[in-house]
Write a protein that holds these residues in place. Structure first.
Motif, short mmCIF file in Angstrom:
data_model
loop_
_atom_site.label_atom_id
_atom_site.label_comp_id
_atom_site.label_asym_id
_atom_site.label_seq_id
_atom_site.Cartn_x
_atom_site.Cartn_y
_atom_site.Cartn_z
N ASP A 27 0.86 -1.19 0.00
CA ASP A 27 0.00 0.00 0.00
C ASP A 27 0.89 1.24 0.00
OD1 ASP A 27 -1.74 2.09 0.37
OD2 ASP A 27 -2.70 1.24 2.15
N THR A 45 -4.15 7.61 -1.60
CA THR A 45 -4.74 6.36 -1.14
C THR A 45 -5.40 5.63 -2.32
OG1 THR A 45 -6.81 7.45 -0.57
CG2 THR A 45 -5.15 7.25 1.18
N GLY A 46 -5.68 4.36 -2.11
CA GLY A 46 -6.37 3.57 -3.13
C GLY A 46 -5.46 2.99 -4.20
N GLN A 47 -4.16 2.95 -3.96
CA GLN A 47 -3.23 2.42 -4.96
C GLN A 47 -2.66 1.06 -4.57
OE1 GLN A 47 -0.57 5.37 -7.13
NE2 GLN A 47 -0.55 6.19 -5.04
#
Length: 149
Positions: A27, A45-47
């Protein structure tokens, strides 16, 4: 004969499960919290990386943006990426994390920097100065987070 070392590794056991440690590595938004080089500022975020071929973006402490091209991936065990300037092809160096469960909730973590194919002259000085101690600093910070759960 060239005595230059192009591959540097650090290794230690961490008192945490491989899956949890891998979450902290895969993350990108978590990476600045354990970066032993103090080079990483933030990542959107979200990767969370889930496959080879993924590209995640990271902002450096210098303000530059780096794209990281994932070239090796085995969930919970191995991840490696090749950084590049945003929108460009990788310069030829690679960061790899390998996790090996060793029993009793412990994991052997190996962090490797390989610059044997580095072509960007601007990065050679920093590549040459990367040491096992710097890699261990990242592993040690990762261990602090992972062992706290």
């Amino acid at each position: 004969m060239d005595s230059q070392v192009f591959v540097v590794s650090g290794c230690r056991e961490i008192a945490a499960e491989a899956g949890w440690i891998f979450e902290l590595i895969a993350d990108p938004a978590r990476q600045p919290s354990w970066d032993g080089n103090d080079n990483l500022s933030e990542a959107p975020t979200g990767q969370r990386v889930r496959a080879e071929g993924a590209v995640f973006t990271m902002t450096l402490t210098t303000g530059g943006v780096r794209d990281n091209h994932v070239v090796e991936f085995e969930e919970g065990r191995r991840i490696a990426w090749m950084p590049s300037d945003h929108g460009h092809e990788p310069a030829g160096h690679l960061w790899r994390w390998e996790l090996e469960p060793v029993g009793d909730g412990r994991t052997r973590v190996t962090h490797t920097y390989d610059w044997s194919r580095l072509t960007d002259e601007k990065r050679l000085v920093r590549a040459r100065s990367t040491t096992e101690a710097q890699l261990r600093a990242s592993i040690d910070r990762l261990a602090e987070l992972a062992e706290r759960g």
